[in-house]
Design a protein around this motif. Structure first.
Motif, PDB file in Angstrom:
ATOM      1  N   ALA A 172     -14.044   5.863   7.824  1.00  0.00           N
ATOM      2  CA  ALA A 172     -14.269   4.550   7.209  1.00  0.00           C
ATOM      3  C   ALA A 172     -15.753   4.319   6.954  1.00  0.00           C
ATOM      4  O   ALA A 172     -16.146   3.854   5.876  1.00  0.00           O
ATOM      5  CB  ALA A 172     -13.704   3.437   8.098  1.00  0.00           C
ATOM      6  N   SER A 207     -14.719   2.470  -0.381  1.00  0.00           N
ATOM      7  CA  SER A 207     -13.920   1.678   0.555  1.00  0.00           C
ATOM      8  C   SER A 207     -12.518   1.415   0.030  1.00  0.00           C
ATOM      9  O   SER A 207     -11.674   0.888   0.757  1.00  0.00           O
ATOM     10  CB  SER A 207     -14.629   0.357   0.868  1.00  0.00           C
ATOM     11  OG  SER A 207     -15.855   0.604   1.506  1.00  0.00           O
ATOM     12  N   ASP A 208     -12.267   1.787  -1.226  1.00  0.00           N
ATOM     13  CA  ASP A 208     -10.929   1.650  -1.797  1.00  0.00           C
ATOM     14  C   ASP A 208      -9.943   2.631  -1.171  1.00  0.00           C
ATOM     15  O   ASP A 208      -8.736   2.439  -1.263  1.00  0.00           O
ATOM     16  CB  ASP A 208     -10.973   1.871  -3.319  1.00  0.00           C
ATOM     17  CG  ASP A 208     -11.500   3.248  -3.691  1.00  0.00           C
ATOM     18  OD1 ASP A 208     -12.622   3.605  -3.242  1.00  0.00           O
ATOM     19  OD2 ASP A 208     -10.820   3.961  -4.455  1.00  0.00           O
ATOM     20  N   LEU A 209     -10.450   3.666  -0.512  1.00  0.00           N
ATOM     21  CA  LEU A 209      -9.570   4.655   0.123  1.00  0.00           C
ATOM     22  C   LEU A 209      -9.298   4.238   1.567  1.00  0.00           C
ATOM     23  O   LEU A 209     -10.184   3.793   2.283  1.00  0.00           O
ATOM     24  CB  LEU A 209     -10.219   6.038   0.084  1.00  0.00           C
ATOM     25  CG  LEU A 209     -10.443   6.617  -1.312  1.00  0.00           C
ATOM     26  CD1 LEU A 209     -11.186   7.938  -1.221  1.00  0.00           C
ATOM     27  CD2 LEU A 209      -9.124   6.789  -2.046  1.00  0.00           C
ATOM     28  N   ASP A 210      -8.061   4.386   2.001  1.00  0.00           N
ATOM     29  CA  ASP A 210      -7.613   3.985   3.333  1.00  0.00           C
ATOM     30  C   ASP A 210      -7.997   5.059   4.353  1.00  0.00           C
ATOM     31  O   ASP A 210      -7.381   6.123   4.406  1.00  0.00           O
ATOM     32  CB  ASP A 210      -6.104   3.774   3.304  1.00  0.00           C
ATOM     33  CG  ASP A 210      -5.525   3.356   4.638  1.00  0.00           C
ATOM     34  OD1 ASP A 210      -6.295   3.167   5.609  1.00  0.00           O
ATOM     35  OD2 ASP A 210      -4.289   3.217   4.710  1.00  0.00           O
ATOM     36  N   SER A 211      -9.019   4.774   5.156  1.00  0.00           N
ATOM     37  CA  SER A 211      -9.509   5.766   6.118  1.00  0.00           C
ATOM     38  C   SER A 211      -8.450   6.122   7.159  1.00  0.00           C
ATOM     39  O   SER A 211      -8.409   7.253   7.638  1.00  0.00           O
ATOM     40  CB  SER A 211     -10.777   5.265   6.799  1.00  0.00           C
ATOM     41  OG  SER A 211     -10.514   4.087   7.527  1.00  0.00           O
ATOM     42  N   ALA A 212      -7.600   5.179   7.515  1.00  0.00           N
ATOM     43  CA  ALA A 212      -6.551   5.459   8.495  1.00  0.00           C
ATOM     44  C   ALA A 212      -5.530   6.444   7.937  1.00  0.00           C
ATOM     45  O   ALA A 212      -4.855   7.140   8.690  1.00  0.00           O
ATOM     46  CB  ALA A 212      -5.854   4.173   8.923  1.00  0.00           C
ATOM     47  N   ARG A 213      -5.443   6.535   6.630  1.00  0.00           N
ATOM     48  CA  ARG A 213      -4.530   7.488   5.980  1.00  0.00           C
ATOM     49  C   ARG A 213      -5.255   8.785   5.634  1.00  0.00           C
ATOM     50  O   ARG A 213      -4.705   9.877   5.795  1.00  0.00           O
ATOM     51  CB  ARG A 213      -3.961   6.850   4.714  1.00  0.00           C
ATOM     52  CG  ARG A 213      -2.958   7.726   4.008  1.00  0.00           C
ATOM     53  CD  ARG A 213      -2.206   6.957   2.940  1.00  0.00           C
ATOM     54  NE  ARG A 213      -1.339   7.858   2.226  1.00  0.00           N
ATOM     55  CZ  ARG A 213      -1.331   8.023   0.918  1.00  0.00           C
ATOM     56  NH1 ARG A 213      -2.149   7.317   0.161  1.00  0.00           N
ATOM     57  NH2 ARG A 213      -0.515   8.871   0.341  1.00  0.00           N
TER      58      ARG A 213
END
Length: 104
Positions: free
Chosen positions: A35, A44-50
């Protein structure tokens, strides 16, 4: 010249850490670092948890494939970029290399 030091890979090769961090915590920390990295490159548009577990799983799969076949070290950023693209997420090769550094 006398030998001053010997360095070993202690990633469970020669040394067992009885207090090892659980994989769930390791992955949580990887997502947290992902993240921060993604934010630093304006993604930040990308989901770090995924994205973090996808990246990690792609590394593991690339290593397993190499060990089972050609025995050539994988191109890790390319392996991860391919998996992320399949999941609808795109990063440049340099961004992917930075992500791997952050996650790992």
């Amino acid at each position: 010249m006398p030998i001053r030091a010997i360095l070993f890979d202690i990633g469970e090769t020669l040394w067992h850490d009885a207090q090892r961090i659980p994989m769930s915590e390791f992955r949580r920390l990887g997502a947290e670092r992902a993240a921060g990295f993604l934010s630093s490159i304006g993604r930040s548009d990308l989901d770090s948890a995924r994205i973090a577990p996808l990246a990690w799983d792609a590394l593991v799969a690339a290593i397993a494939s190499a060990q089972a076949g050609h025995l050539i070290e994988p191109d890790y950023p390319d392996a991860v970029r391919h998996v992320l693209a399949e999941a609808g997420m795109t990063l440049s090769r340099d961004e992917t290399a930075g992500l791997l550094e952050a996650v790992y």
